[in-house]
Design an enzyme around this catalytic site. Sequence first.
Site, PDB file in Angstrom:
ATOM      1  N   SER A 141       0.864  -1.175   0.000  1.00  0.00           N
ATOM      2  CA  SER A 141       0.000   0.000   0.000  1.00  0.00           C
ATOM      3  C   SER A 141       0.903   1.229   0.000  1.00  0.00           C
ATOM      4  O   SER A 141       2.088   1.144   0.357  1.00  0.00           O
ATOM      5  CB  SER A 141      -0.876   0.004   1.266  1.00  0.00           C
ATOM      6  OG  SER A 141      -1.490   1.263   1.464  1.00  0.00           O
ATOM      7  N   TYR A 154      -1.930  -0.555  10.659  1.00  0.00           N
ATOM      8  CA  TYR A 154      -1.956  -0.945   9.247  1.00  0.00           C
ATOM      9  C   TYR A 154      -0.686  -0.462   8.543  1.00  0.00           C
ATOM     10  O   TYR A 154      -0.032  -1.233   7.821  1.00  0.00           O
ATOM     11  CB  TYR A 154      -3.194  -0.361   8.583  1.00  0.00           C
ATOM     12  CG  TYR A 154      -3.313  -0.674   7.108  1.00  0.00           C
ATOM     13  CD1 TYR A 154      -3.537  -1.975   6.665  1.00  0.00           C
ATOM     14  CD2 TYR A 154      -3.210   0.337   6.156  1.00  0.00           C
ATOM     15  CE1 TYR A 154      -3.656  -2.255   5.310  1.00  0.00           C
ATOM     16  CE2 TYR A 154      -3.326   0.060   4.805  1.00  0.00           C
ATOM     17  CZ  TYR A 154      -3.549  -1.237   4.383  1.00  0.00           C
ATOM     18  OH  TYR A 154      -3.666  -1.511   3.049  1.00  0.00           O
TER      19      TYR A 154
END
Length: 264
Positions: A141, A154
């Site tokens: 990501s 995350y």
Amino acid sequence: MTLQKKVIWITGASSGIGEALAYEFNKKGAHLILSARRIEELERVKENCSDSEESVKILPLDLAETHGMNDKVLEALAYFGHVDMLINNGGISQRSYAVDTQMSTVRRVMEVNFFGTVALTKALLPTFIEQKSGHVVVISSVMGKFGTKFRSTYAASKHALHGYFDSLRQEVYDHNIDVTLVCPGYIKTDVTINALTGSGEKYNKMSKGHKNAMPPDEFAKKLIPKLAARKEEIYLGGAELMGVYLKRFVPKLFNKILKRVSVT
């Protein structure tokens, strides 16, 4: 690189990016091994593929159960005799302030996103080394390059993936094994809906950034040619990708911008 009859193993294949990649690889004639926890959703994805009985196999997998990865690799190899590419796509997100996030939630996210991905890759790696070929793909990501509010755990899990797989790439060059880190920006999936809150419950909200983001099928179509080119790092998304470069070259300005930006 032709994908005809290449064996592609995709985790997180029951929805979102993983599902879209399955369809796109299937169109190009690849053989697929689809993994996720939800068997019924894997069956649905398989049924949506052409020539599914011959070219698509289902292998249920829970990334949190790292102790069973060697057995999963043996099952995968039994389907087509080998694996050409492993796409580590499975994972979970988190939406909560760090101060409100229980350690059990931190451990859950790290167990799935980092330890599960590493364990599966390590289990398959000896096969890649023996066959002197292979391609490890990690769907990371932009959060693997910088962090924002509400995503501390995350972002940490994605940063960890970059450190590990950048290092692994250096170790497997001589074995003709490629390692690619893919950094999507906003992609229109249910990632935020399924994200964990600080207490570990489902977030159940679609973020503003994801509502009008790139559809996963478009993402898959753009990604596969870049994987075929064996690029080491790939960025796909919208204007949010500028954050990678702002963080690198003008970090002080970037931090000021992030303070004012809504990231929910």
